[in-house]
Design a protein around this motif. Structure first.
Motif, short mmCIF file in Angstrom:
data_model
loop_
_atom_site.label_atom_id
_atom_site.label_comp_id
_atom_site.label_asym_id
_atom_site.label_seq_id
_atom_site.Cartn_x
_atom_site.Cartn_y
_atom_site.Cartn_z
N UNK A 149 0.85 -1.20 0.00
CA UNK A 149 0.00 0.00 0.00
C UNK A 149 0.88 1.24 0.00
N UNK A 150 0.56 2.17 -0.88
CA UNK A 150 1.32 3.42 -1.03
C UNK A 150 2.78 3.17 -1.34
N UNK A 151 3.09 1.95 -1.81
CA UNK A 151 4.46 1.65 -2.17
C UNK A 151 5.42 1.57 -1.00
N UNK A 152 4.89 1.35 0.21
CA UNK A 152 5.74 1.30 1.40
C UNK A 152 5.99 -0.15 1.78
N UNK A 153 7.22 -0.65 1.73
CA UNK A 153 7.51 -2.04 2.10
C UNK A 153 7.48 -2.22 3.61
N UNK A 154 7.32 -3.46 4.09
CA UNK A 154 7.27 -3.71 5.55
C UNK A 154 8.64 -3.73 6.20
N UNK A 155 9.30 -2.59 6.21
CA UNK A 155 10.56 -2.49 6.92
C UNK A 155 10.31 -2.65 8.43
N UNK A 156 11.27 -3.20 9.18
CA UNK A 156 11.05 -3.43 10.62
C UNK A 156 10.60 -2.19 11.38
N UNK A 157 11.26 -1.08 11.13
CA UNK A 157 10.87 0.12 11.90
C UNK A 157 9.49 0.61 11.50
N UNK A 158 9.13 0.40 10.22
CA UNK A 158 7.78 0.78 9.78
C UNK A 158 6.73 -0.10 10.44
N UNK A 159 7.02 -1.42 10.54
CA UNK A 159 6.07 -2.33 11.19
C UNK A 159 5.88 -1.95 12.65
N UNK A 160 6.99 -1.67 13.35
CA UNK A 160 6.89 -1.30 14.77
C UNK A 160 6.12 0.01 14.93
N UNK A 161 6.45 0.98 14.07
CA UNK A 161 5.75 2.27 14.14
C UNK A 161 4.26 2.10 13.90
N UNK A 162 3.90 1.31 12.88
CA UNK A 162 2.48 1.09 12.57
C UNK A 162 1.77 0.38 13.71
N UNK A 163 2.44 -0.63 14.32
CA UNK A 163 1.82 -1.36 15.43
C UNK A 163 1.56 -0.44 16.62
N UNK A 164 2.52 0.43 16.93
CA UNK A 164 2.32 1.36 18.05
C UNK A 164 1.17 2.32 17.78
N UNK A 165 1.11 2.84 16.56
CA UNK A 165 0.02 3.75 16.21
C UNK A 165 -1.33 3.03 16.31
N UNK A 166 -1.40 1.78 15.84
CA UNK A 166 -2.65 1.03 15.91
C UNK A 166 -3.07 0.77 17.34
N UNK A 167 -2.09 0.44 18.19
CA UNK A 167 -2.42 0.21 19.60
C UNK A 167 -2.95 1.47 20.26
N UNK A 168 -2.31 2.61 19.99
CA UNK A 168 -2.77 3.87 20.58
C UNK A 168 -4.17 4.21 20.10
N UNK A 169 -4.41 4.06 18.80
CA UNK A 169 -5.74 4.37 18.27
C UNK A 169 -6.80 3.41 18.81
N UNK A 170 -6.44 2.11 18.97
CA UNK A 170 -7.39 1.15 19.53
C UNK A 170 -7.72 1.51 20.98
#
Length: 409
Positions: A149-170
């Protein structure tokens, strides 16, 4: 967070409940809360439509009411029906069971305040579902289709950043939903419930009734004690006196007859003592002051002709008044099972925590226990004096189940 959990949990689990059962109960209550919020969002739309349609009618009525607060019948009927539906929804899904005392004006005011809350809950649920769909789509694009999505690969730091954002939003979404539930209950309590003055007046009236019922219960208990002494102990003592008198008259000429009468008098005195102990035990068991409620109930089971099983599952010892009420509930229920129901077994279960004690007595008798009878009615008054609840379920043919809930505070 603690208040949020208390709102979602409509009933507190007991200390003895298994952790797995607690988790299942919490999940079930959370599911009920979500369904209740969905229904609340749908009903908010209907209520918004009613308010929009009623606004011109209300404006016209107020303009020509000459200062009187009148609500047209059509608007009043719709507002009352929708408010009653909301009360039922809050009761079923959120555990809000407080009584209601309101008219058309208060019902309209409640709907005006509730519509934004219902729509807010619906928006939060919609955003939560949308966020969950986006997260699932992101995971599928990263690790299944590899069409990032949006041409962004699942780099480790991106995965961690996305997980933290999802947890905060949840977390924010869950807190928002819980906050809506809290506000729903508070708005219903303030808008539809009695005012503080009315609540105080009701409480005073309830206490006056409870005091009168306690006085009646004490008088009934005194009459029962008088009957036990008159019909039991007094008759034994009269018979004992007659035997001693006959023994004295026979002692001059018939020694054998005198000894026999003295033997009978001795046996009668033992029976009189047993009756006296029974009356004293029914008035108040000394074990309650010493060993506690469990020991007193075990003694009740030992003295019962019908087999009685005691399941005592209280982590802490209840207050003295609660112990006494629970004891007499069990004692009267066991006595009724022995005398009137032709039961072959009685099961007693006590559960609870430091705030509430639950008592349940069941027997396999013939049923038809009368809650308005002297014994059960006295128990109901005794329990009501402690702000508890008492119920009897005894269909024809049985079984008979007696329940009592006693607050410890």
């Amino acid at each position: 967070m603690h208040e949020a959990l208390n709102v979602i949990e409509s009933a507190d689990p007991t200390e003895a409940a298994a952790p797995q059962d607690r988790r299942r109960g919490l999940v079930a209550r959370m599911a009920l809360a979500v369904v209740g919020l969905l229904l609340g969002a749908a009903s908010a739309g209907a209520e918004l439509f009613l308010l929009a349609m009623a606004a011109p009618v209300m404006a016209y009525a107020l303009a020509f009411s000459r200062g009187q607060r009148t609500v047209p019948k059509v608007v009043a009927g719709g507002a009352l029906k929708l408010s009653e539906l909301e009360r039922r929804r809050l009761s079923v899904f959120f555990g809000h069971t407080e009584g209601a005392d309101y008219g058309p004006v208060r019902a309209l005011a409640y709907l005006v305040l509730r519509v934004p809350l219902g729509l807010l809950g619906g928006v939060i649920l919609l955003l939560t579902v949308y966020g969950a769909v986006v997260v699932v789509a992101l995971m599928v694009s990263w690790w299944i289709t590899e069409e990032y999505m949006d041409g962004i690969p699942p780099e480790p730091w991106i995965v961690v950043y996305t997980a933290l954002v999802c947890l905060v939003l949840a977390f924010i979404a869950i807190q928002g939903l819980v906050g809506v539930v809290v506000l729903e209950r508070k708005v219903a309590r303030r808008s539809l419930g009695p005012s503080p003055l009315e609540a105080y007046e009701r409480r005073i009236a309830q206490l006056s009734v409870s005091r009168a019922e306690v006085v009646d219960a004490v008088d009934d208990e005194r009459r029962r004690i008088e009957r036990d002494l008159h019909d039991g102990v007094q008759q034994r003592l009269v018979a004992l006196g007659m035997l001693i008198g006959r023994a004295r008259r026979a002692s001059g000429g018939d020694e054998e007859r005198a000894r026999e009468l003295l033997r009978q008098a001795h046996e009668e005195s033992q029976r009189a003592l047993d009756d006296l102990r029974e009356v004293a035990w029914r008035v108040y068991p000394a074990a309650l002051d010493g060993e506690g409620l469990q020991t007193a109930l075990e003694t009740v089971a030992e003295r019962s002709p019908v087999p009685v099983t005691i399941d005592y599952d209280l982590a802490v010892r209840p207050p003295h008044a609660v112990e006494t009420a629970a004891y007499f509930v069990v004692c009267e229920a066991v006595t009724n099972a022995n005398k009137h129901s032709a039961a072959t077994w009685v099961a007693v279960r006590l559960t609870g925590n430091e705030r509430m004690i639950h008592v349940r007595i069941e027997d396999d008798g013939t049923g038809r226990a009368d809650p308005a009878g002297g014994g059960l009615a006295g128990l109901a008054r005794r329990v009501a004096a402690l702000d508890g609840t008492f119920g009897v379920d005894s269909p024809p043919g049985g079984p008979t189940v007696i329940r009592a809930e006693l607050p410890c505070a």
